[in-house]
Design a protein around this motif. Structure first.
Motif, PDB file in Angstrom:
ATOM      1  N   ALA A 211       0.847  -1.194   0.000  1.00 14.24           N
ATOM      2  CA  ALA A 211       0.000   0.000   0.000  1.00 14.24           C
ATOM      3  C   ALA A 211       0.885   1.249   0.000  1.00 14.24           C
ATOM      4  O   ALA A 211       0.594   2.248  -0.671  1.00 14.24           O
ATOM      5  N   MET A 212       1.971   1.177   0.764  1.00 13.38           N
ATOM      6  CA  MET A 212       2.910   2.298   0.794  1.00 13.38           C
ATOM      7  C   MET A 212       3.558   2.482  -0.568  1.00 13.38           C
ATOM      8  O   MET A 212       3.680   3.582  -1.085  1.00 13.38           O
ATOM      9  N   GLN A 213       4.005   1.350  -1.100  1.00 14.91           N
ATOM     10  CA  GLN A 213       4.686   1.386  -2.395  1.00 14.91           C
ATOM     11  C   GLN A 213       3.794   2.075  -3.435  1.00 14.91           C
ATOM     12  O   GLN A 213       4.240   2.937  -4.183  1.00 14.91           O
ATOM     13  N   LYS A 214       2.522   1.703  -3.403  1.00 10.81           N
ATOM     14  CA  LYS A 214       1.584   2.225  -4.380  1.00 10.81           C
ATOM     15  C   LYS A 214       1.367   3.731  -4.162  1.00 10.81           C
ATOM     16  O   LYS A 214       1.359   4.520  -5.098  1.00 10.81           O
ATOM     17  N   TYR A 215       1.204   4.115  -2.935  1.00 11.90           N
ATOM     18  CA  TYR A 215       0.945   5.528  -2.614  1.00 11.90           C
ATOM     19  C   TYR A 215       2.047   6.418  -3.178  1.00 11.90           C
ATOM     20  O   TYR A 215       1.788   7.457  -3.780  1.00 11.90           O
ATOM     21  N   PHE A 216       3.289   5.967  -3.015  1.00  9.41           N
ATOM     22  CA  PHE A 216       4.400   6.817  -3.414  1.00  9.41           C
ATOM     23  C   PHE A 216       4.633   6.828  -4.929  1.00  9.41           C
ATOM     24  O   PHE A 216       5.556   7.455  -5.404  1.00  9.41           O
ATOM     25  N   GLN A 217       3.804   6.078  -5.643  1.00  5.03           N
ATOM     26  CA  GLN A 217       3.943   6.118  -7.095  1.00  5.03           C
ATOM     27  C   GLN A 217       2.833   6.915  -7.764  1.00  5.03           C
ATOM     28  O   GLN A 217       2.891   7.159  -8.965  1.00  5.03           O
ATOM     29  N   GLN A 218       1.836   7.333  -6.972  1.00  5.52           N
ATOM     30  CA  GLN A 218       0.739   8.096  -7.574  1.00  5.52           C
ATOM     31  C   GLN A 218       1.272   9.425  -8.104  1.00  5.52           C
ATOM     32  O   GLN A 218       2.014  10.125  -7.408  1.00  5.52           O
ATOM     33  N   LYS A 219       0.795   9.777  -9.323  1.00  3.56           N
ATOM     34  CA  LYS A 219       1.314  10.987  -9.974  1.00  3.56           C
ATOM     35  C   LYS A 219       1.054  12.244  -9.149  1.00  3.56           C
ATOM     36  O   LYS A 219       1.930  13.078  -8.968  1.00  3.56           O
ATOM     37  N   SER A 220      -0.183  12.357  -8.654  1.00  2.00           N
ATOM     38  CA  SER A 220      -0.534  13.574  -7.914  1.00  2.00           C
ATOM     39  C   SER A 220       0.345  13.694  -6.654  1.00  2.00           C
ATOM     40  O   SER A 220       0.729  14.785  -6.249  1.00  2.00           O
ATOM     41  N   ILE A 221       0.625  12.562  -6.049  1.00  2.00           N
ATOM     42  CA  ILE A 221       1.451  12.565  -4.832  1.00  2.00           C
ATOM     43  C   ILE A 221       2.867  13.009  -5.194  1.00  2.00           C
ATOM     44  O   ILE A 221       3.449  13.880  -4.536  1.00  2.00           O
ATOM     45  N   VAL A 222       3.392  12.412  -6.234  1.00  2.00           N
ATOM     46  CA  VAL A 222       4.760  12.751  -6.641  1.00  2.00           C
ATOM     47  C   VAL A 222       4.855  14.243  -6.956  1.00  2.00           C
ATOM     48  O   VAL A 222       5.793  14.931  -6.552  1.00  2.00           O
ATOM     49  N   ALA A 223       3.829  14.753  -7.644  1.00  4.70           N
ATOM     50  CA  ALA A 223       3.838  16.170  -8.021  1.00  4.70           C
ATOM     51  C   ALA A 223       3.822  17.060  -6.784  1.00  4.70           C
ATOM     52  O   ALA A 223       4.597  18.015  -6.661  1.00  4.70           O
ATOM     53  N   ALA A 224       2.921  16.708  -5.840  1.00  3.63           N
ATOM     54  CA  ALA A 224       2.801  17.522  -4.625  1.00  3.63           C
ATOM     55  C   ALA A 224       4.101  17.494  -3.828  1.00  3.63           C
ATOM     56  O   ALA A 224       4.525  18.502  -3.261  1.00  3.63           O
ATOM     57  N   ARG A 225       4.717  16.350  -3.790  1.00  3.39           N
ATOM     58  CA  ARG A 225       5.987  16.220  -3.050  1.00  3.39           C
ATOM     59  C   ARG A 225       7.079  17.050  -3.714  1.00  3.39           C
ATOM     60  O   ARG A 225       7.891  17.677  -3.048  1.00  3.39           O
ATOM     61  N   ILE A 228       7.384  20.693  -2.637  1.00  4.21           N
ATOM     62  CA  ILE A 228       7.993  21.066  -1.357  1.00  4.21           C
ATOM     63  C   ILE A 228       9.394  20.468  -1.227  1.00  4.21           C
ATOM     64  O   ILE A 228       9.982  20.450  -0.139  1.00  4.21           O
ATOM     65  N   GLY A 229       9.911  19.970  -2.339  1.00  2.00           N
ATOM     66  CA  GLY A 229      11.312  19.550  -2.336  1.00  2.00           C
ATOM     67  C   GLY A 229      11.539  18.102  -1.945  1.00  2.00           C
ATOM     68  O   GLY A 229      12.622  17.735  -1.527  1.00  2.00           O
ATOM     69  N   LEU A 230      10.485  17.280  -2.036  1.00  2.00           N
ATOM     70  CA  LEU A 230      10.674  15.853  -1.750  1.00  2.00           C
ATOM     71  C   LEU A 230      10.510  15.063  -3.055  1.00  2.00           C
ATOM     72  O   LEU A 230       9.759  15.477  -3.942  1.00  2.00           O
ATOM     73  N   THR A 596      11.470  19.979   4.818  1.00  2.00           N
ATOM     74  CA  THR A 596      10.439  18.943   4.925  1.00  2.00           C
ATOM     75  C   THR A 596      11.057  17.545   4.974  1.00  2.00           C
ATOM     76  O   THR A 596      11.926  17.223   4.159  1.00  2.00           O
ATOM     77  N   VAL A 597      10.630  16.751   5.948  1.00  2.01           N
ATOM     78  CA  VAL A 597      11.128  15.381   6.055  1.00  2.01           C
ATOM     79  C   VAL A 597       9.998  14.356   5.976  1.00  2.01           C
ATOM     80  O   VAL A 597      10.247  13.160   5.872  1.00  2.01           O
ATOM     81  N   ALA A 598       8.766  14.834   6.056  1.00  2.00           N
ATOM     82  CA  ALA A 598       7.619  13.942   5.865  1.00  2.00           C
ATOM     83  C   ALA A 598       6.451  14.771   5.369  1.00  2.00           C
ATOM     84  O   ALA A 598       6.214  15.884   5.853  1.00  2.00           O
TER      85      ALA A 598
END
Lengths: 993, 274
Positions: A211-225, A228-230, A596-598
Motif C-alpha cells: 500500500a505504501m509502495q503504491k501511494y508513493f507512485q501516484q502521480k498527484s502525490i509525486v507532483a505535490a511532493r 515542497i522539495g521531496l 520537509t522530512v515527511a
C-alpha cells in the motif's frame, strides 16, 4: 572528570533495604549471606570543587542523623563481595535528575553557568561465604537487570581501599548528525519489501508495504511532493511514522479485519469484530436506555466518558503494558501505570485522576523449571511489576483501589500488566462541554512535560510482535511520576483558566500518534522536529517523531494564549515548547530545521492501511474429564484450596499500594474485623462533601479459555458486574471496559493454530455483545494486545486468551454500601443463585491437574433479575454482608465471609439449590456464575425473602459466635469442622513475602 | 468578633494530599482556605505572612528521591523568592516567630524534621536533630493504626484527644533521634504528642501496631510551644465515618476522628492564647 559521593548508614542504624535484599537472596537462591549493606553512589560531572562536593553531600544528598558520606573514597570497606549497579547510558535516572536539580539550586550562586550532571548507582556489600559465581548470580538474577543496568563485582583483593571505584559516567555517545534516509520503494519485489519491514522492526505485512509502495507512485502525490522539495522516495521519517500509525497496537488491525468464521455447520463473515460486537453492542444498549443513557464519549477519545451527575463526568481507561514488563518488570509496569494515567488526563478537555486499578497475570513465583532464554524468573517479574505500580501510583497521589493477580504458568513468556485509571471532570468548563475535543487551524502545537530521548523507540511496533531474540532494548522506558505530577498540576491550572483548546497524551507512537491524531480534528498539521527538547544529542529526526519518552502531553493552544500558557509552565517549573501549528491542509507535514522530512496525506496516514482478511475456525476442544473421589480429609482439601495462588490472600501486595489518598475511600480493598478480608469491589467518594460515590470492579477468568472463550468472556463480564453489585451497585448505572490480551491469532508458519485462536477471539467478542446487551452494561472504551507470545529457538509459549472486563458506575449513596465480612453471630447465611455441576476450568479441577469440559455458563436473564432484586435489598439496608462466589466456588466465599468477620459459620449443604451430580465437593467447589453468599440479621428475613422472591435463593445456615467453620454434607453428617484461624492462616501464607 | 483563621495548604513538586487537607480545614471551620502552589510563593504572588495556619500535606516531594523530603527541604533552604533576596525558609522562620501554627502530615512531617523545624529544641529551627527513615519492614505500607495522645504534651493540635485511629501510608516513617540526649529532651518536654499504640492505648513497639519500628513508638512530635506539629499518620484521611475501614461493622460517629486535629488548630488561633 567526574567525582563520586557515597552515602551509607551510620553504625547502629538499620539498613532496611539491605535486610530486604538479604531475605530475597535467601528466598530466591538459598545462599548463606550473613549481611547485606547498601551504599548510594552519586557520580557528579561538572567539575565541582571539593568544598562544593562536600556541601552537596552534607546537604541534600545525605541525612546527618543516620548517614555518613565520603567524597572520592570508599565509604564501606567491610565486605566479602561488593556489587555496584548503575544504569546503562540513556536509561532514565530519576534520582540522578532530582540530585542534579538539588545541587544546582544549592550552588546556584557559586556554580556559575557550568553544566552539572548526576548519575546514580548503588552498592550492595555482601558478607558471607559465597563464591564469585554465586555473587554473579545474585547480581544478574536479583540486583541488576542487565538490559538497562550494568554491574561490577569486586572481592576485597581487587578493590582499591584508598580511592574506591573510579567514577564512571554512562554518557550517551551521540553526535548531532541529523540525516534523513530515503528509499525508493518502486522497484522492490515482495521479498525486498518484507525485508525492510523486518530489518527496521516495522512489524508491517506485505499488503501494508505494498500500500505504501503504491501511494508513493501516484502521480498527484509525486507532483505535490516535488513542490515542497521531496522526491517520490519515502523518507525514513515517513516510513517510521506509517509503521507506528499502522501498527497493530495503534490501528487494531485484527479487530478491524474481515473474518470468515467457520464452525461445524455454519460460516459467517464478520466485517470488523470491533464495529460488529463492541461498538455494535454499545450502540444498541444506548438506544435501549433512551433518556437514561449516561454515555458521553465512547471509543473516540483516549478514554471513555460517562455522566456522573449534572455537574461532573467520569472518565475511565484500562491499558496493558505487557511486553516492556517482560523485559524490565519495574520500568515496564511503572510506565504502564503512569502511561494509563495520561489517558483520562488527555481525554476531552482533561480530567483529574481519582483512582487506579491493576490486574496482573503471572506464572507462579515458585516456578522451579529451567527458564528459557531472555525470560526473567516469575518471582522477579512479580516483585518488579508490583514495585513499578507502587511507585507509579503512590508517587502520583492516585489511590490504587481495586485489582487482582491471576496465576498460570503460561504467563511465563509474557506477563500481563493491566493498569487502569479513572478521571473526574466538571461537565462544563469556561462555558463549554468538557467531553469533546475541538481544534482550529492555526492553533499552536505545544508539547509539554518530559524531554525526548531514545527511550521507547519502537514501543508500538514492538508490542505488536511476540517477544523474540531481537526485541529492542530501547523499547523499554522508565516512567518518572514526579515529572508527570508536576506536569498534571500545571495542566489542571491551565485547563481551568482556559489556556488550551485540546489535549492528548504522548503514548505509543509518540508525537507521530499524538499530533497525527489531533490533526484529524482540523485536517492537518505542520511541525518542526528540531524545535523539540531532547534529553541528549544524537537523535535522528525519525527517532524524535516516534520516541515514546514518557511524561509528555501534546496540546492545541489558541495562538493568542500561547504566551500565557508558556509563562504558566515556566512558573510551575514545567517545560513547554511550541513545535508547530495545526492546519487544514490535509497533510501531515513534518520538517526538521525548516526542511520537509515527511509529507503525507492525512487520509492515507489514518485510513490507508489495508483491511486484513483472516480465517477463523471453531472446533470445540475435548478435554479429559477427571476421575477422582470426594476428599476424605476435608480440612486438608479446604486448606489446599485456600492456598491456591488464585485464591489466597494478596494482602502483602495490596498494603503496599496507597488505596486511600484523596480521602474518598469508602469500600477499601481490605475489609473486615482485622482489615484483611478481600473486598469484591471498591467504592470511593470523588467529592468530599457529597455522599455520591463511584464503584469499580473487574472480572477475569482465563482458565475457562481452555474450554470456550465465549463462556470465559461471559463469566468475566458476569464476575465484574456481580462484584460491583455485591457492594451495592445498581446494574442500570454501570459501564464496562474490555481489555483483550490474546496470543497471536493470525495463522502463519509460527502460529499454525491461528485459525483456532482467531475463532476464540471471535467467540469472545460474540459473548461481549450478548452479555453486555443482556445486562445493559455498555463498553465505553477498551484495548487489545494481540501478540502475547514468546518465541525463541524451539520454545513457544502463548498465554491463555485473557479478557479483563472492568466496570465503573455511580452509587447514589455510599452509606448504603456493604462489605463481604460476616457481621454478627446468629445472622442468617444465604446463598443466592443456583449452583450447577460446572467444574470445567475450576480451581478444584486444576488442583487435580484437570480441566474438564463443563465450563460455567452464565444465565443472563436469571442473573439480571437477581442483581436488580439484590440491589433493592441492599438499598433497603437488609444485607449485613455480601460476597461474590468465584474462584474456588461457594465454600471459598463462605470461608472468606466467616474469617473476615472473625466469626464461625454453620452451613448445611442440603439447603443449597443445586443441579447436577450429587457430590459434596462439586457443590462446594463448582464455580457456577452469578452467585453470592449473603448474611442478614434474622429480623430482616421476612423483608429480604419478599424482595428476593422469584430468585433461586436459600437460607443455608447461620453465622456462629464460636470460631468454628462447620458444614453438614449431603448425607446429613458433619463433614467439615475447622477453626477459622487455621483456615485464614492457610489463606494468608502463600504470598506473604 | 473572633479572629479570622486563614489556612494555607502548600502544594507542588509532588505533594498529593492537599485537597483533603483543605477539606479538613473547611470542616474544622477555618475562614479562609487557600491551596497554594509553591511557585506562587516563590513568585511572590502569595505570601506566607498573610496566613495563620500552614498545612504541609503528604506526598512525595521530588519523588523522595534523595530520601523523604530531602530535595524538598533543600528547596526551602535555597530557593529565593522572586524580586527579594529572601529565601523561602526565612519567611517560614518569620511565620514561626509570629507564633503561627504549622501542621505537617507524612511527607510534610518529614519536611519539617529535615529542615529542623521539629522538634526545634531550644527554639533552634535550623538544625536537624531527628529523622524519619525507612520502615523496618523495608516497604511502603497503607495500614490503619491506633495512636495515643500524650495528655502532658504542649501540642495544641492534640488537646483533649485520647486514642484515635488514622491510616499510615509511608515507606519512610521510622522516627529516629540523633542521640539519647535528644530523645530525653523530647520525652522530658513531652514533645511526643502521639505514640503508636494497641487498641487499648498502650504504646506499641511491635509490628504492625507500630508500623515502622519508630523509637519509643513515636508517631508525631511538636515543638516546645506546641504550635508546630508533625505526624506520620494521616488525620485528613479520616474525615467521615465511611473512611474508617470497619464502618460497615462498627458504630461510629458521623464525623471522622481526623477533624479534631484541625479543629484544635482553628480554635487555638481564635483563642486569646494565640
Amino acid at each position: 572528570m567526574a567525582d563520586r559521593i557515597e552515602v551509607g548508614f551510620k553504625k547502629g542504624i538499620r539498613d532496611a533495604l539491605g535486610e530486604k535484599i538479604k531475605r530475597r537472596i535467601s528466598d530466591n537462591f538459598s545462599l548463606p549471606v550473613e549481611k547485606v549493606s547498601t551504599v548510594e553512589v552519586y557520580t557528579i560531572e561538572g567539575g565541582l570543587t571539593k568544598a562544593q562536593l562536600k556541601e552537596a553531600a552534607a546537604g541534600p544528598l545525605s541525612d546527618p542523623v543516620i548517614q555518613n558520606y565520603t567524597v572520592n573514597k570508599p565509604l564501606s570497606i567491610d565486605f566479602d563481595w561488593l556489587i555496584e549497579v548503575g544504569f546503562r547510558p540513556g536509561v532514565t535516572d530519576n534520582v540522578g535528575k532530582t540530585a542534579r536539580e538539588a545541587i544546582e539550586l544549592l550552588l546556584r550562586e557559586s556554580s556559575g553557568a557550568r553544566k552539572i550532571s548526576v548519575y546514580t548507582s548503588r552498592q550492595y556489600l555482601l558478607r558471607g561465604k559465597i563464591s564469585r559465581t554465586d555473587t554473579a548470580m545474585i547480581a544478574s538474577g536479583l540486583l541488576a537487570n542487565d538490559l538497562i543496568e550494568r554491574h561490577q563485582i569486586f572481592g576485597p583483593a581487587e578493590f582499591n581501599f584508598t580511592s574506591g571505584l573510579p567514577a564512571y559516567v554512562p554518557h550517551v555517545l551521540g553526535e548531532d548528525k541529523p540525516a534523513v534516509e530515503e528509499i525508493n520503494l518502486a522497484g522492490f519485489n515482495d521479498d525486498q519489501l518484507l525485508k525492510i519491514s523486518q530489518d527496521k522492526l516495522l512489524a508491517l505485512n506485505l499488503e501494508e508495504m505494498k500500500a505504501m509502495q503504491k501511494y508513493f507512485q501516484q502521480k498527484s502525490i509525486v507532483a505535490a511532493r516535488g513542490k515542497i522539495g521531496l522526491s517520490e522516495n519515502i523518507t525514513d521519517v515517513e516510513l517510521e511514522c506509517l509503521a507506528q500509525t499502522w501498527s497493530e497496537h495503534c490501528k487494531h488491525k485484527i479487530f478491524n479485519s474481515q473474518i470468515t468464521y467457520t464452525t461445524s455447520g455454519a460460516k459467517l463473515t464478520i466485517d470488523s469484530l470491533f464495529k460488529t460486537y463492541i461498538k455494535g453492542s454499545t450502540a444498541q444498549i444506548r438506544k435501549a436506555k433512551g433518556k437514561k443513557d449516561f454515555c458521553l464519549s465512547v471509543f473516540v477519545d483516549n478514554a471513555g466518558i460517562i455522566k456522573f451527575n449534572d455537574n461532573y463526568n467520569l472518565v475511565f481507561k484500562v491499558e496493558t503494558h505487557n511486553s516492556p514488563s517482560a523485559l524490565d518488570p519495574y520500568g515496564g509496569a511503572l510506565t504502564g501505570i503512569v502511561g494509563v494515567n495520561r489517558d483520562p488526563f488527555g481525554t476531552g478537555i482533561g480530567a483529574k485522576l481519582i483512582f487506579n486499578t491493576d490486574v496482573f497475570c503471572f506464572a507462579s513465583p515458585f516456578y522451579q523449571k529451567k527458564l528459557p532464554p531472555r525470560i526473567l524468573h516469575p518471582r522477579r517479574i512479580y516483585e518488579g511489576v508490583r514495585e513499578g505500580v507502587e511507585h507509579g501510583g503512590n508517587k502520583s497521589g492516585i489511590p490504587t483501589v481495586n485489582g487482582s493477580i491471576v496465576f498460570d504458568d503460561r504467563y511465563l513468556g509474557k506477563p500481563l500488566v493491566y493498569c487502569g485509571t479513572a478521571g473526574f471532570m466538571p461537565a462544563r468548563l469556561n462555558g463549554k462541554a468538557t467531553h469533546t475535543k475541538e481544534i482550529m487551524p492555526g492553533d499552536a502545537i505545544i508539547m509539554t512535560g518530559g524531554r525526548i530521548g531514545k527511550d521507547g523507540i519502537h514501543g508500538a511496533t514492538f508490542s505488536s510482535e511476540e517477544l523474540h531474540e531481537g526485541s529492542p532494548v530501547t523499547a523499554v522506558q522508565i516512567g518518572d511520576p514526579i515529572t508527570q505530577k508536576k506536569m498534571t498540576d500545571f495542566l489542571l491550572v491551565a485547563r481551568n483558566r482556559g489556556l488550551y483548546r485540546a489535549i492528548t497524551d504522548n503514548g505509543a507512537g509518540g508525537l507521530s500518534s499524538s499530533v497525527g491524531e489531533m490533526a484529524t480534528y482540523c485536517g492537518g498539521c505542520r511541525i518542526d522536529l528540531a524545535l523539540a527538547p531532547l534529553k541528549y544529542p544524537g537523535l535522528q529526526p525519525w527517532e524524535i517523531l516516534v520516541s515514546e519518552a514518557q511524561e509528555r502531553m501534546t496540546l492545541a493552544v489558541d495562538p493568542k494564549k500561547v504566551k500565557q500558557f508558556i509563562a504558566l509552565a515556566k512558573k510551575m517549573d514545567v517545560e513547554a515548547t511550541v513545535l508547530g501549528k495545526f492546519t487544514d491542509s490535509g497533510k501531515f507535514h513534518v520538517l526538521y530545521c525548516k526542511k520537509t522530512v515527511a509529507f503525507l496525506d492525512m487520509e492515507f496516514l489514518h485510513d490507508g492501511v489495508p483491511q486484513l482478511k483472516l480465517a477463523a475456525r471453531w472446533q470445540p476442544p475435548k478435554n479429559k474429564e477427571p476421575n477422582f473421589p470426594e476428599p476424605v480429609n476435608w480440612g486438608k482439601a479446604l486448606k489446599q484450596m485456600l492456598a491456591r495462588l488464585n485464591i489466597c490472600s494478596k494482602e502483602s501486595v495490596v498494603r503496599q499500594y496507597d488505596h486511600e489518598v484523596q480521602a474518598g475511600s469508602v469500600i477499601k480493598p481490605l475489609v473486615g474485623v482485622a482489615n484483611d478480608g478481600p473486598s469484591d469491589a471498591a467504592v470511593i467518594r470523588p467529592i468530599l462533601d457529597s455522599m455520591e460515590g463511584v464503584v469499580v470492579a473487574h472480572g477475569i477468568c482465563p482458565r475457562y479459555s481452555d474450554i470456550d472463550t465465549y463462556h470465559m468472556t461471559a463469566c468475566a463480564i458476569d464476575e465484574a458486574v456481580r462484584n460491583a453489585v455485591a457492594v451495592g451497585a445498581d446494574l442500570d448505572c454501570l459501564a464496562g471496559l474490555d481489555n483483550f490480551c490474546w496470543c497471536d491469532p493470525v495463522k502463519s508458519a509460527k502460529t499454525p493454530d491461528g485459525e483456532y485462536k482467531l475463532a476464540q477471539l471471535v467467540r469472545s467478542n460474540m459473548a461481549i455483545f450478548d452479555y453486555t446487551t443482556a445486562y445493559g452494561v455498555p463498553c465505553i472504551s477498551g484495548k487489545d494486545s494481540m501478540k502475547n507470545d514468546y518465541s525463541i529457538g524451539k520454545t513457544k509459549i502463548s498465554i491463555p486468551p485473557s479478557l479483563l472486563y472492568s466496570v465503573i458506575g455511580k452509587i447514589q449513596d455510599v452509606r448504603k454500601a456493604v462489605t463481604m465480612d460476616a457481621k454478627r453471630p446468629q445472622d442468617l447465611v444465604y446463598v443466592l443463585g443456583e449452583t450447577k455441576d460446572e467444574l470445567g476450568g475450576s480451581e478444584w479441577f486444576a488442583l487435580h491437574d484437570a480441566v474438564g469440559n463443563n465450563v460455567p455458563k452464565v444465565d443472563a436473564e436469571c442473573a439480571r433479575k437477581m442483581y436488580r432484586a439484590l440491589h433493592k435489598a441492599i438499598g433497603a439496608g437488609l444485607v449485613a454482608s455480601c460476597h461474590d462466589c468465584s474462584d474456588g466456588g461457594l465454600v471459598v466465599a463462605l470461608m472468606e465471609t466467616a474469617f473476615a468477620g472473625g466469626l464461625g459459620m454453620n452451613v448445611d449443604l442440603k439447603y443449597v439449590p443445586y443441579q447436577g451430580k450429587k457430590r459434596n465437593d462439586y457443590i462446594l467447589f463448582s464455580e457456577t456464575a452469578s452467585r453470592f453468599v449473603v448474611t442478614i440479621h434474622p429480623s430482616a428475613k421476612a423483608k429480604f425473602d419478599k424482595i428476593m422472591a422469584g430468585n433461586a435463593i436459600s437460607e443455608i445456615g447461620f453465622v456462629a459466635g464460636n470460631e468454628l467453620f462447620q458444614i453438614t454434607g449431603l448425607n446429613g453428617r458433619l463433614i467439615i469442622k475447622e477453626k477459622i484461624s487455621k483456615l485464614k492462616e492457610a489463606w494468608q501464607k502463600p504470598l506473604n513475602f | 468578633m473572633s479572629r479570622k483563621v486563614k489556612a494555607i495548604v502548600l502544594t507542588g513538586n509532588g505533594t498529593n494530599c492537599e485537597m483533603e487537607m483543605a477539606h479538613a480545614c473547611k470542616l474544622a471551620g477555618a475562614d479562609v482556605i487557600d491551596i497554594v502552589h509553591l511557585s506562587e510563593l516563590l513568585y511572590g504572588e502569595k505570601r506566607l505572612a498573610d496566613y495563620s495556619f500552614l498545612n504541609l500535606p503528604g506526598g512525595f516531594l521530588d519523588g523522595d528521591d534523595l530520601g523523604s523530603a530531602k530535595a524538598g527541604a533543600n528547596r526551602f533552604l535555597h530557593a529565593r523568592i522572586a524580586g527579594h533576596q529572601e529565601i523561602l525558609f526565612a519567611d517560614l522562620i518569620d511565620f514561626i516567630a509570629a507564633g503561627k501554627l504549622i501542621l505537617g502530615v507524612c511527607n510534610g512531617f518529614q519536611l519539617m524534621v529535615k529542615l529542623g523545624l521539629l522538634p526545634g529544641l531550644e527554639s533552634n529551627y535550623t538544625a536537624q536533630s531527628t529523622t524519619l527513615t525507612f520502615n523496618d519492614s523495608g516497604r511502603f505500607e497503607d495500614r490503619w493504626v491506633y495512636l495515643k495522645a500524650n495528655a502532658q504534651s504542649p501540642c495544641v493540635f492534640t488537646k483533649g484527644l485520647d486514642v484515635v485511629y488514622y491510616p499510615v501510608r509511608h515507606g519512610e516513617g521510622k522516627f529516629v533521634p540523633a542521640s539519647a540526649t535528644v530523645l530525653k529532651q523530647i520525652a522530658r518536654k513531652n514533645l511526643f504528642a502521639f505514640q503508636y499504640c494497641d487498641a487499648d492505648g498502650l504504646p506499641a513497639m511491635q509490628y504492625p501496631a507500630n508500623p515502622n519500628g519508630s523509637i519509643n513508638a513515636i508517631a508525631g512530635i511538636c515543638n516546645e510551644t506546641g504550635r508546630l506539629f508533625g505526624l506520620m499518620p494521616h488525620p485528613e484521611a479520616y474525615l467521615h465515618r465511611t473512611n474508617h475501614p470497619r464502618w460497615t461493622r462498627e458504630c461510629l460517629s458521623e464525623e471522622g476522628q481526623g477533624i479534631a486535629i484541625f479543629r484544635n488548630a482553628v480554635n487555638f488561633i481564635r483563642s486569646k492564647e494565640f
